[in-house]
Write an enzyme that holds these catalytic residues in place. Structure first.
Site, PDB file in Angstrom:
ATOM      1  N   SER A   7     -21.175  -9.049  -8.769  1.00 59.25           N
ATOM      2  CA  SER A   7     -20.179  -7.997  -8.909  1.00 59.25           C
ATOM      3  C   SER A   7     -18.789  -8.608  -8.879  1.00 59.25           C
ATOM      4  CB  SER A   7     -20.345  -6.981  -7.775  1.00 59.25           C
ATOM      5  OG  SER A   7     -19.320  -6.013  -7.831  1.00 59.25           O
ATOM      6  N   GLY A  32     -15.886  -6.762  -9.180  1.00 51.51           N
ATOM      7  CA  GLY A  32     -14.904  -5.703  -8.959  1.00 51.51           C
ATOM      8  C   GLY A  32     -14.522  -5.019 -10.257  1.00 51.51           C
ATOM      9  N   ALA A  33     -13.219  -4.938 -10.515  1.00 51.38           N
ATOM     10  CA  ALA A  33     -12.737  -4.264 -11.722  1.00 51.38           C
ATOM     11  C   ALA A  33     -13.153  -4.978 -12.995  1.00 51.38           C
ATOM     12  CB  ALA A  33     -11.215  -4.138 -11.672  1.00 51.38           C
ATOM     13  N   GLY A  35     -16.191  -5.926 -13.638  1.00 49.21           N
ATOM     14  CA  GLY A  35     -17.555  -5.569 -13.978  1.00 49.21           C
ATOM     15  C   GLY A  35     -18.610  -6.448 -13.351  1.00 49.21           C
ATOM     16  N   GLY A  50     -20.838  -0.512  -5.156  1.00 46.19           N
ATOM     17  CA  GLY A  50     -21.817  -1.590  -5.320  1.00 46.19           C
ATOM     18  C   GLY A  50     -23.242  -1.102  -5.168  1.00 46.19           C
ATOM     19  N   ASP A  51     -23.454  -0.111  -4.294  1.00 45.95           N
ATOM     20  CA  ASP A  51     -24.787   0.456  -4.110  1.00 45.95           C
ATOM     21  C   ASP A  51     -25.240   1.203  -5.364  1.00 45.95           C
ATOM     22  OD1 ASP A  51     -24.453  -0.515  -1.522  1.00 45.95           O
ATOM     23  OD2 ASP A  51     -23.688   1.411  -0.795  1.00 45.95           O
TER      24      ASP A  51
END
Length: 309
Positions: free
Chosen positions: A217, A219-220, A222, A248-249
Site C-alpha cells: 500500500s 497511500g495516495a 495506490g 487498508g482493511d
C-alpha cells in the site's frame, strides 16, 4: 465462506469535532461505535460485497460484549470469537471536520494467557474446514507469541486454505517466512521488513523471503503488486479526503474477494484501490461509499506487465 482473524479486536469509537486543538476543550458533534480491529473491518466489507464471512479472534469484558452484540446485527457475518478474561480494547478516532484529518488513539488490548492462546489455536484449526480463504490481520495482544501468525499461516497451508497476512514488525517477518499466499504491508512496513525504501525492490525481496505474492500500500499512490503472474501498479483517479481509518482493511477485502472469485490480478488491484478510496469517503471504518466505489472502480488505472513474473 471466508475466515478473518482479528487477535486484537476492538470497539472503534469515532468522535467528530469542528476543529481539534491541542490542550483545548471540544464539543463532539457526532459519536459512532463499531466492532473493530482489522479483520472485523475486512469482514464487514466482504459481507457488503456479497461474501459470507466468519470472524474469529479474542473478545472479553464489557467492551467485548458490546462488540459481539453489534456483530449480531451484521448480515453475512458469523461470530466465532473466542472468550478471554481480559477486556477487549477500544480505539478512538477524532475527526477534525475543518481539516479532514484524523487523530487515532489505540489501546493495547487484553493480556492473553497460554491456556487462552491454546484454546484459540484449537478453535482456529476447526474453523478452517470448508473455508475458501483466510485473512490474518492486525496487531498481537499482549501474551500472544510473536511467532503466532507464522504458526497460523502454517496451519492454514496444511489445510489447503489460501492465506493473506496483514501485520507489521516481527510478526510480519516471521509470518513471511511461513510462506503465506499474500502479504499486504504498507510502504513503511515493507521497508522495515526488507531494508529497502524502493517499494518494488522491497516487494521482490519479500517474495524471496517466502511470500508468494506481495501487495504494498502506497497511500495516495495506490497499490503495487509483485506476484508470480507479474507486477502491477494500481492508482486511484484522484486524491480523496476524509477519514482514512479502515482504508487498508477495505483494500484487503478487495484483494481477498478477488482471490476467491479468481479474478485476474489487475481486476483485484482495481477493486482494492476503489474500495480503499471509497472507505476514506465513508464516516466510519469498515464501511465504504457504494456510489463512490462504483464510480472509482471504472477510473482506477492499472499499469504493469504479466511478463515480469
Amino acid at each position: 465462506m471466508i475466515l478473518t482473524v482479528t487477535l486484537n479486536t476492538a470497539l472503534d469509537i469515532t468522535y467528530r469535532v469542528r476543529e481539534l486543538r491541542p490542550h483545548g476543550s471540544h464539543r463532539v458533534s457526532e459519536v459512532t461505535e463499531r466492532p473493530g480491529g482489522k479483520g472485523l473491518n475486512v469482514a464487514r466489507v466482504l459481507a457488503a460485497l456479497g461474501h459470507e464471512v466468519t470472524v474469529t479472534g479474542f473478545t472479553g469484558g464489557a467492551t467485548g460484549r458490546v462488540v459481539q452484540d453489534r456483530l449480531t446485527g451484521t448480515p453475512g457475518v458469523l461470530d466465532a470469537l473466542v472468550p478471554v478474561a481480559g477486556p477487549t480494547r477500544r480505539t478512538i478516532a477524532v475527526v477534525d471536520e475543518l481539516t479532514g484529518d484524523t487523530t487515532q488513539l489505540n489501546e493495547p488490548g487484553p493480556t492473553v494467557t497460554s491456556a487462552e492462546w491454546s484454546a484459540f489455536q484449537e478453535a482456529y484449526e476447526g474453523l478452517l474446514d470448508g473455508v475458501s480463504a483466510v485473512a490474518l490481520c492486525g496487531s498481537l495482544p499482549p501474551g500472544v507469541p510473536v511467532g503466532a501468525y507464522a504458526g497460523l499461516v502454517r496451519t492454514a497451508r496444511a489445510a489447503g486454505v489460501p492465506v493473506l497476512l496483514d501485520t507489521s514488525g516481527e510478526p510480519l517477518r516471521r509470518g513471511v517466512a511461513a510462506r503465506p499466499d499474500l502479504v499486504k504491508p504498507n510502504a513503511g512496513e515493507l521497508a522495515e521488513l526488507t531494508g529497502s525504501h524502493e517499494p518494488l525492490g522491497g516487494a521482490r525481496d519479500a517474495r524471496r523471503r517466502g511470500a508468494r505474492a506481495v501487495v504494498a500500500s502506497l497511500g495516495a499512490q495506490g497499490l503495487l503488486a509483485a506476484t508470480p503472474e507479474g507486477e502491477w501498479h494500481a492508482t486511484p483517479p484522484a486524491r480523496v479526503h476524509g477519514n482514512p481509518t479502515g482504508a487498508g482493511d477495505s483494500a484487503v477485502a478487495g484483494l481477498l474477494s478477488g482471490l476467491v472469485e479468481r479474478l485476474p490480478w489487475p481486476d483485484r488491484l482495481a477493486r482494492a484501490v476503489a474500495l480503499s478510496a471509497a472507505t476514506v469517503l465513508a464516516p466510519v471504518a469498515g464501511e465504504f461509499d457504494r456510489a463512490a466505489y462504483e464510480e472509482l472502480l471504472r477510473r482506477v488505472a492499472v499499469t504493469g506487465d504479466a511478463s515480469a513474473a
